[in-house]
Design an enzyme around this catalytic site. Structure first.
Site, PDB file in Angstrom:
ATOM      1  N   ARG A 104     -13.281  -1.611  -1.350  1.00 22.45           N
ATOM      2  CA  ARG A 104     -12.814  -1.301   0.008  1.00 22.45           C
ATOM      3  C   ARG A 104     -13.901  -0.645   0.892  1.00 22.45           C
ATOM      4  NH1 ARG A 104      -9.136   1.554   1.421  1.00 22.45           N
ATOM      5  NH2 ARG A 104      -8.197   0.120   2.896  1.00 22.45           N
ATOM      6  N   CYS A 111     -26.494  -3.815  -7.557  1.00 25.78           N
ATOM      7  CA  CYS A 111     -27.754  -4.081  -6.847  1.00 25.78           C
ATOM      8  C   CYS A 111     -27.472  -4.642  -5.463  1.00 25.78           C
ATOM      9  CB  CYS A 111     -28.613  -5.026  -7.674  1.00 25.78           C
ATOM     10  SG  CYS A 111     -28.910  -4.331  -9.299  1.00 25.78           S
ATOM     11  N   GLU A 112     -26.892  -3.844  -4.620  1.00 28.11           N
ATOM     12  CA  GLU A 112     -26.576  -4.203  -3.236  1.00 28.11           C
ATOM     13  C   GLU A 112     -26.632  -2.910  -2.429  1.00 28.11           C
ATOM     14  OE1 GLU A 112     -24.919  -7.056  -1.715  1.00 28.11           O
ATOM     15  OE2 GLU A 112     -24.476  -8.249  -3.501  1.00 28.11           O
ATOM     16  N   ARG A 138       0.806  -1.218   0.000  1.00 31.99           N
ATOM     17  CA  ARG A 138       0.000   0.000   0.000  1.00 31.99           C
ATOM     18  C   ARG A 138       0.842   1.273   0.000  1.00 31.99           C
ATOM     19  NH1 ARG A 138      -5.073  -0.071   2.524  1.00 31.99           N
ATOM     20  NH2 ARG A 138      -4.346  -1.865   3.736  1.00 31.99           N
TER      21      ARG A 138
HETATM   22  N1  LLP Z   1       3.341  -8.919   3.459  1.00 27.21           N
HETATM   23  C1  LLP Z   1       2.355  -9.773   3.808  1.00 27.21           C
HETATM   24  C2  LLP Z   1       2.709 -11.102   4.322  1.00 27.21           C
HETATM   25  C3  LLP Z   1       0.999  -9.385   3.683  1.00 27.21           C
HETATM   26  O1  LLP Z   1       0.032 -10.223   4.046  1.00 27.21           O
HETATM   27  C4  LLP Z   1       0.681  -8.086   3.198  1.00 27.21           C
HETATM   28  C5  LLP Z   1      -0.696  -7.652   3.041  1.00 27.21           C
HETATM   29  C6  LLP Z   1       1.755  -7.244   2.832  1.00 27.21           C
HETATM   30  C7  LLP Z   1       3.067  -7.681   2.984  1.00 27.21           C
HETATM   31  C8  LLP Z   1       1.533  -5.863   2.296  1.00 27.21           C
HETATM   32  O2  LLP Z   1       0.868  -5.061   3.218  1.00 27.21           O
HETATM   33  P1  LLP Z   1       0.728  -3.481   2.948  1.00 27.21           P
HETATM   34  O3  LLP Z   1       2.115  -2.912   2.994  1.00 27.21           O
HETATM   35  O4  LLP Z   1       0.093  -3.321   1.622  1.00 27.21           O
HETATM   36  O5  LLP Z   1      -0.143  -3.001   4.046  1.00 27.21           O
HETATM   37  N2  LLP Z   1      -7.147  -5.573   1.012  1.00 27.21           N
HETATM   38  C9  LLP Z   1      -6.819  -4.858   2.229  1.00 27.21           C
HETATM   39  C10 LLP Z   1      -5.361  -5.046   2.607  1.00 27.21           C
HETATM   40  C11 LLP Z   1      -4.941  -6.486   2.766  1.00 27.21           C
HETATM   41  C12 LLP Z   1      -3.475  -6.672   3.082  1.00 27.21           C
HETATM   42  C13 LLP Z   1      -3.105  -8.094   3.004  1.00 27.21           C
HETATM   43  N3  LLP Z   1      -1.725  -8.378   3.272  1.00 27.21           N
HETATM   44  C14 LLP Z   1      -7.180  -3.397   2.059  1.00 27.21           C
HETATM   45  O6  LLP Z   1      -7.720  -3.031   1.007  1.00 27.21           O
HETATM   46  O7  LLP Z   1      -7.026  -2.595   2.970  1.00 27.21           O
END
Ligand code: LLP
Length: 424
Positions: free
Chosen positions: A313, A343-344, A277
């Site tokens: 999200r 449609c939700e 992210r």
């Molecule tokens: N490493 C591992 C083992 C992870 O599970 C994740 C994210 C990352 C790195 C990267 O995390 P970041 O730096 O992006 O926070 N769909 C959700 C976020 C799910 C994150 C899953 N794992 C959202 O839209 O907020």
């Protein structure tokens, strides 16, 4: 809004390109990414860690478009992957195998074999059954798999429940107090070589203290394991660095780097990080067109061509994304409910958002949409999937076209028996 997105002459632009022009030519909904903003974010982290032996493996799950991966790979990033598909994407985008880490709770035999064939940097192992499977496959191939054990440190990441991964009840990693026995057992297993420890406690973390609690525990374990003779060389500290969606203070890269330097002082090991992210969220906006403005007794709705199928999200995590008009029109800002076409009832992007008058055909843009946007889009309701565009200075390119319904169902088939005439 991120610096890469600014109004020029009343039109919202990404770097030097008007979002209105992009929307007119690529169609909507369209995700637009700034290559410059992605590079800047990576460089900010790299600079903060200068002097420490650190590699940033971009977590592809946040946005796995090949052009996005290539942008970050060219700027020096490796890749953090969680499936054979993501390893293939990393390789296709030009990430060298020596910079690819493979994580995830459910690696299949085929995925493990593929990862070993590619000689990637490291496999992060999350359970004893997985370790045994990896040992069997690697030894049958005559190779030694470089393994980092993922430690579950049992800490609260102080983030959304659905994006916390380092607590007892989470499915991720090996409980920290079981790591010594598993490392000892690993010595007896053929085909696996312990190179390090791994931790990732959650996502969208903006405070330093959860990292401090987890890392202190993991690093103590790392030192103890070395002291009993495990030649560990790598500490993978995961990702999870928080960004701004509304008014959050993003994680301070320098403060984070200083914390890591303090906790890992004298460790003499390679540090890996897996930000997803933080590198791409603010570098992307989602541009969508208003289909209708609908006025009811007590409210106004702006109904867009983007919905929860495009950006899930808000529906999934109650996430807040800024919504702004692409063309400033100076009109009085009034509260509107911004919703999608699906449609939700959960297909709502924001209630009571203060926006100037907008109507059918006008464009809006969602902030901080570069991470977990396009990758989580679906074909739900058979509406077109979003297009994706990369902007770099004054240049831009369509890096993924929208998929229309005919393409979405092109590989579906109707069994012949359904058309057989029933026997009389
Ligand atoms: N490493 C591992 C083992 C992870 O599970 C994740 C994210 C990352 C790195 C990267 O995390 P970041 O730096 O992006 O926070 N769909 C959700 C976020 C799910 C994150 C899953 N794992 C959202 O839209 O907020």
């Amino acid at each position: 809004m991120c610096n890469a997105f600014q109004y020029r002459d009343g039109i919202l632009c990404c770097e030097d390109v008007s979002l209105g022009d992009i929307a007119d030519r690529s169609g909507t909904p369209v995700y637009v990414y700034s290559a410059g903003a992605m590079r800047d974010r990576l460089h900010e982290y790299v600079r903060a860690f200068s002097g420490q032996n650190a590699l940033f493996c971009y977590a592809l799950k946040a946005n796995s478009n090949l052009a996005v991966i290539r942008t970050l790979a060219q700027a020096g990033a490796g890749a953090d992957t969680v499936s054979m598909g993501e390893i293939r994407r990393a390789l296709a985008a030009g990430v060298p195998p020596s910079k690819i880490v493979f994580a995830g709770v459910a690696k299949t035999d085929d995925e493990i074999r593929f990862a070993l064939q590619q000689s990637i940097l490291q496999i992060n192992v999350e359970s004893l059954p997985e370790l045994k499977r990896l040992s069997a496959i690697a030894s049958s191939m005559g190779v030694d798999a470089p393994v980092a054990l993922r430690v579950n440190p049992h800490v609260e990441a102080k983030t959304h429940d659905k994006t916390s991964t380092g607590r007892k009840q989470d499915k991720f990693g090996i409980a920290h107090d079981r790591v010594p026995e598993i490392l000892a057992h690993m010595r007896e297993l053929p085909g696996v070589k312990a190179v390090g420890l791994h931790m990732h406690i959650g996502s969208q973390i903006t405070a330093l203290d959860p990292f401090e609690a987890a890392y202190a525990r993991g690093i103590r374990l790392f030192r103890d394991m070395r002291a009993v003779g495990h030649p560990l060389t790598t500490l993978d500290l995961g990702g999870g660095f928080g960004v701004t969606y509304r008014d959050e203070q993003p994680l301070d890269a320098q403060g984070y780097a200083d914390l890591v330097a303090r906790l890992a002082s004298g460790l003499d090991c390679r540090l890996l990080f897996e930000p997803g992210r933080a590198l791409v969220a603010e570098a992307g906006m989602l541009v969508s067109r208003v289909i209708y403005r609908k006025i009811t007794d007590d409210r106004q709705f702006l109904i867009l061509d983007a919905g929860m199928n495009t950006l899930v999200r808000p529906a999934m995590y109650d996430a807040w994304h800024e919504i702004v008009p692409v063309r400033e029109n100076g009109g009085e800002r009034l509260p509107v409910d911004v919703v999608g076409p699906i449609c939700e009832s959960s297909d709502v992007f924001g209630r009571g958002r203060m926006l100037p008058p907008l109507d059918s055909g006008d464009l809006v843009a969602f902030g901080s949409a570069g991470a977990y946007g396009a990758v989580m889009a679906s074909d739900y309701n058979s509406r077109p999937s979003p297009a994706e565009v990369l902007v770099d200075g004054g240049r831009w390119a369509l890096i993924k076209p929208a998929r229309q319904a005919e393409e979405q169902y092109a590989d579906e088939s109707i069994p012949a028996w359904l058309d057989e005439v029933p026997a009389a």
